[in-house]
Design an enzyme around this catalytic site. Sequence first.
Site, PDB file in Angstrom:
ATOM      1  CB  ILE A  22     211.127  59.365  55.517  1.00 36.39           C
ATOM      2  CG1 ILE A  22     210.994  60.881  55.380  1.00 36.39           C
ATOM      3  CG2 ILE A  22     212.140  58.999  56.585  1.00 36.39           C
ATOM      4  CD1 ILE A  22     210.532  61.567  56.665  1.00 36.39           C
ATOM      5  N   GLY A  23     210.526  59.542  52.074  1.00 35.89           N
ATOM      6  CA  GLY A  23     209.451  59.668  51.103  1.00 35.89           C
ATOM      7  C   GLY A  23     209.981  60.215  49.797  1.00 35.89           C
ATOM      8  NE  ARG A  24     213.486  58.694  45.219  1.00 31.87           N
ATOM      9  CZ  ARG A  24     214.080  57.684  45.851  1.00 31.87           C
ATOM     10  NH1 ARG A  24     213.409  56.566  46.081  1.00 31.87           N
ATOM     11  NH2 ARG A  24     215.311  57.775  46.275  1.00 31.87           N
ATOM     12  N   GLY A  25     208.550  61.439  45.700  1.00 32.42           N
ATOM     13  CA  GLY A  25     207.494  61.638  44.721  1.00 32.42           C
ATOM     14  C   GLY A  25     208.081  62.138  43.436  1.00 32.42           C
ATOM     15  N   GLY A  26     207.209  62.448  42.490  1.00 33.51           N
ATOM     16  CA  GLY A  26     207.689  62.948  41.220  1.00 33.51           C
ATOM     17  C   GLY A  26     208.259  64.354  41.318  1.00 33.51           C
ATOM     18  CG  MET A  27     206.007  67.170  42.114  1.00 33.93           C
ATOM     19  SD  MET A  27     204.500  67.774  42.909  1.00 33.93           S
ATOM     20  CE  MET A  27     204.224  66.500  44.135  1.00 33.93           C
TER      21      MET A  27
ATOM     22  CG  ASP B 250     196.996  68.386  45.666  1.00 30.78           C
ATOM     23  OD1 ASP B 250     196.040  67.753  45.157  1.00 30.78           O
ATOM     24  OD2 ASP B 250     198.168  68.005  45.591  1.00 30.78           O
TER      25      ASP B 250
ATOM     26  CE  LYS C  54     207.369  67.741  50.173  1.00 28.48           C
ATOM     27  NZ  LYS C  54     205.948  67.803  49.786  1.00 28.48           N
TER      28      LYS C  54
END
Length: 619
Positions: free
Chosen positions: A19-24, A145, A42
């Site tokens: 459901i979600g993707r990031g660089g980390m 953040d 996560k």
Amino acid sequence: MTDTFPAILAGRYEIRDLIGRGGMAEVHLGYDRRLNRVIAIKLLRSDLASDSTFQTRFQREAQSAAALNHPSIVAVYDSGEEALVQPDGTSRTVPYIVMEYVEGHTVRELLGDGEAVPIPEAVEIVTGVLDALEYSHHAGIVHRDIKPGNIMITSTGAVKVMDFGIARAIEDSAATVTQQHAVVGTAQYLSPEQARGEVVDARSDLYSTGCLLYELLTGQPPFTGDSAVAIAYQHVREVPKPPSSIAADIPEAIDRVVLKALAKRRDDRYGDAAHMRTDLLAAQRGSAVSAPAASAWAAAPTTTLPQQADAFSPAHPETPAPPPPAARQPLPMPVEEDDQRESKNRLGLWLLIAALLVAAGLGVWAVSSGILGGADPKPTASPTPTTVAVPDVTGKSEQEAKAAIESVGLVYAKGDDVASDTIPSGRAASTDPAAGTDAAPGSTVTVQYSLGTAMVDVPDVSGKTQEEAREALEKAGLKVGTSTSEDSAEVGKDKVIRTDPVARTSVQRGTTVSLVLSTGRVTVPDVKGMTLEQAQSALQDAGLTYNVNSPTTEKTSDQAKKDSSEVTGTSPAPGSSVEAGSQITIDYKRFDYQPAPTTPAPKPSGKPSSTQTTSPTGG
């Protein structure tokens, strides 16, 4: 990356759709088999988890975040590590975090088209963020953040802040300005101290929240640039334009709140989230705020605190500098010096005669008035002053304040009580007109007295009776609102489970606090389909006992079900409300594994063999 993870983590968390993707990391929809609930998982990139220092820090931060329990914070349920086999056959441990699954969208999606949101909506979102930060800061956790991508708006409109504590552990060079192995924030929402690589504190989060508020109000962040370094430089050195210069409908009071939150020096910002929230809500209502005027920030150096415009005392007129000496002029030459000297002598004589006549007149007046000769002097009227200065009665009792005001010819009046963080309760906090102001004799001065500090912490009344909780809340200067009931295995009947706002939240004095009371009962969990061992564990976790009926047997040829069991139902049924500690009867079945029968081999074809017979006659 997805296909490198197993289908189940820790024997209970099912990994489902991405459901979600990031660089980390990747975030997957998940399911907790033990507690029967949808979750979010996560999974961090395996290459970021190879550093043992990183793993230790990540685990510590995840544990800290899991301790936060607030309606405006996405809950962290669990964290752990999973050993993954790499394509080369080696094993690598990858951390994961199990979180609350929130249906909704991020503020980043809300701002995706670059349009500002309505002011009430912007204030509501930022107020939710400040609620979360106030709670986390009390717990000693700095987010580091705060940005639109970390703020969720649920389908019901609630605000949820994500990734508490995780920002300390993850390094993303594409989106952040970093030190060695240390994340210091996302560039467009970066505090000046983060940009300089200094230690951050709660006020750093408030700066980032100010950036978020700025973007919500105007549709753009306070600073933009071609690179993260260029943006960070602006955070350190430049004062942002007031939001109202971009969106004309923004009130001047909101400008004040935003620019105070974006002050370069931490000491110039709000001291905590509660005070920023109070000012923001006051600005929305059109009330007075504690922040200085926007123009004060632009005029002051970025390294000093601008004075509040409304607090400037009247400037004393400076003594004018003496004019420069006039150019020296040539004096006229004396033509008849003797005549001038004679004229001066005559003038001196006449002045002496005039002085003697004046002295004689004054002597006659002194004798006749009684000043000389022993007679009582006649009373003379003092000049009536046209104005008097309002005395400063700050910190005085009501009796002392009244006496001070009436002693200079003014009329005392008592005004409404006001909250004050500096003046003790019951003492004079302010006057109208203000102290030092010139007022006409006989005019009225209204004195406001302090209620005490404007902000109070909600006391922890969990486990108390309703009356005990009411007494503690009222003692803290709070009001008690409605009471609702909820099943709880841990808290006794009619005792307080929690409050809303939650304990240790800083709120304005007089805020209404609602109570959630325990029914003393427990909701029976749905354990159907679990193994017998899993069902027993789930019932114990819910504060219940269990009794197991004799199993039924079901034959199966499925090798995977060999020697296993499956719960078929409970009594009382799932969802029933029962007393804590009640016994739940479990019905289950055991699987009797029987391999599928093999098909017999066909007999060979051919004529039947001949049968030997005996002659009836013998032989």
